[in-house]
Design an enzyme around this catalytic site. Structure first.
Site, mmCIF file in Angstrom:
data_model
loop_
_atom_site.group_PDB
_atom_site.id
_atom_site.type_symbol
_atom_site.label_atom_id
_atom_site.label_comp_id
_atom_site.label_asym_id
_atom_site.label_seq_id
_atom_site.Cartn_x
_atom_site.Cartn_y
_atom_site.Cartn_z
ATOM 1 N N THR A 31 0.855 -1.190 0.000
ATOM 2 C CA THR A 31 0.000 0.000 0.000
ATOM 3 C C THR A 31 0.893 1.243 0.000
ATOM 4 O O THR A 31 1.956 1.232 0.630
ATOM 5 C CB THR A 31 -0.880 -0.021 1.262
ATOM 6 O OG1 THR A 31 -1.662 -1.214 1.235
ATOM 7 C CG2 THR A 31 -1.820 1.177 1.326
ATOM 8 N N GLY A 86 6.273 -0.952 0.082
ATOM 9 C CA GLY A 86 7.107 0.200 0.416
ATOM 10 C C GLY A 86 7.394 0.231 1.911
ATOM 11 O O GLY A 86 7.050 -0.698 2.654
ATOM 12 N N GLY A 99 3.472 1.597 7.827
ATOM 13 C CA GLY A 99 2.164 1.974 8.352
ATOM 14 C C GLY A 99 1.853 3.443 8.219
ATOM 15 O O GLY A 99 0.849 3.909 8.749
ATOM 16 N N GLU A 107 -0.367 -5.386 6.099
ATOM 17 C CA GLU A 107 0.949 -5.457 5.435
ATOM 18 C C GLU A 107 1.844 -6.468 6.139
ATOM 19 O O GLU A 107 2.548 -7.248 5.499
ATOM 20 C CB GLU A 107 1.602 -4.078 5.433
ATOM 21 C CG GLU A 107 0.912 -3.112 4.477
ATOM 22 C CD GLU A 107 1.435 -1.683 4.581
ATOM 23 O OE1 GLU A 107 1.320 -0.960 3.593
ATOM 24 O OE2 GLU A 107 1.934 -1.293 5.650
#
Ligand code: 5RP
Length: 235
Positions: A31, A86, A99, A107
Site C-alpha cells: 500500500t 514500500g 504503516g 501489510e
C-alpha cells in the site's frame, strides 16, 4: 510529490515486479505511493496474459487491483510466493517502520505469509536507526485512551499522537485507531514491538523485524540497486 520523485517510485516498483514476480504465482502487493506502481506493473503483466493472483494489503490496494482486472485471493487461500511493499524507514539492519498509510496490520500479515518479502524505497527512506518517523501503533478504539497512557508510562520518552487529530480519528481497514508514537532512535525494534504488543488493546505496530525482509531495492537517479545481498526470510 514531484514528477521526479514519482518516477523513482515507479522505477523501483517496476524493477521489483520484473525481478521477483513469476507468472503462475500468487503475490502480495503493498500500500502507498511506491507500492502503487507495483500494482500498475502487475496490471500490465496480467493484461499481457501472465496468470498472477494478488493478495492485497489494504482496501485501497484491492480497489486498484480490481480496476486493473488483477485476480485477487484472500490471505490463506494460496501460498504467497513474494510480497512487494514500500516502507517509511529502512534501517541499516533492514528492520522497517511501516504503516504511514495505516495498513500496517495487513501489510505485516501478508509479509509474514510470503516466501520472500521485497521492500521498495527511494533513498530518503534509508536510515541508520529507526525512529525519526513516528511508529504507527494500531489500537482497538475502545482501549485508545488507556493504551496511550500505558505507552507513555512504559516509554517516558514517547510522545503519542492520534493520527487525524482528535475530531476525526483515522480508522484502519480493520476498524481500529492509530497512535503515532515518537520514541526517538530505536535500538531494538523487535523488543519494542514485543513490549508494545503486550499492552492489551494494541493490535499491531509498524515495526517490522529485520528478519522479515528478504531484499531491499532502492531507486536512485542512476538506476535501481539492491541493498546488500538478498537472503531467505529468517522468521
Ligand atoms: C502504508 C505503508 C507504506 O508502505 C509506507 O507508508 C510508504 O508509503 P509511500 O510509498 O507512499 O512513501 O506502510 O501503510
Amino acid at each position: 510529490m514531484t514528477a521526479q520523485a514519482d518516477e523513482l517510485k515507479r522505477a523501483v516498483s517496476f524493477a521489483a515486479v520484473d525481478r521477483y514476480v513469476r507468472a503462475g504465482t500468487c503475490i502480495g502487493l503493498g500500500t502507498g505511493s511506491t507500492a502503487r506502481w507495483a500494482i500498475v506493473r502487475v496490471g500490465e503483466r496480467v493484461a499481457l496474459g501472465d496468470a498472477i493472483v494478488v493478495v492485497p494489503t489494504s482496501a485501497a490496494t484491492e480497489r486498484e487491483c480490481r480496476e486493473l482486472g488483477i485476480p485477487l485471493a484472500a490471505l490463506g487461500e494460496r501460498e504467497i510466493d513474494v510480497a512487494i511493499d514500500g516502507a517509511d524507514e529502512v534501517a541499516a539492519d533492514w528492520s522497517l517502520t511501516k504503516g504511514g498509510g495505516g495498513a500496517l496490520f495487513r501489510e505485516k500479515a501478508v509479509a509474514l505469509a510470503a516466501g520472500t518479502f521485497v521492500v521498495v524505497v527511494t533513498p530518503e527512506k534509508l536510515v541508520a536507526r529507526l525512529g525519526a518517523f513516528a511508529t504507527p501503533v494500531e489500537v482497538v478504539p475502545f482501549t485508545l485512551r488507556i493504551v496511550a497512557r500505558a505507552i507513555e508510562a512504559a516509554h517516558p520518552e514517547a510522545r503519542v499522537r492520534r493520527r487525524g487529530g482528535e475530531s476525526a480519528p483515522f480508522v484502519t481497514d480493520n476498524g481500529n485507531a492509530i497512535l503515532d508514537c515518537s520514541f526517538g532512535p530505536i535500538d531494538d525494534p523487535l523488543a519494542l514491538d514485543v513490549s508494545l504488543r503486550a499492552i492489551h488493546g494494541v493490535v499491531a505496530t509498524g515495526l517490522f523485524p529485520s528478519a522479515l525482509t528478504s531484499a531491499v531495492l532502492v531507486a536512485e537517479s542512476g538506476g535501481v540497486r539492491a541493498l546488500g545481498e538478498p537472503h531467505a526470510r529468517r522468521t
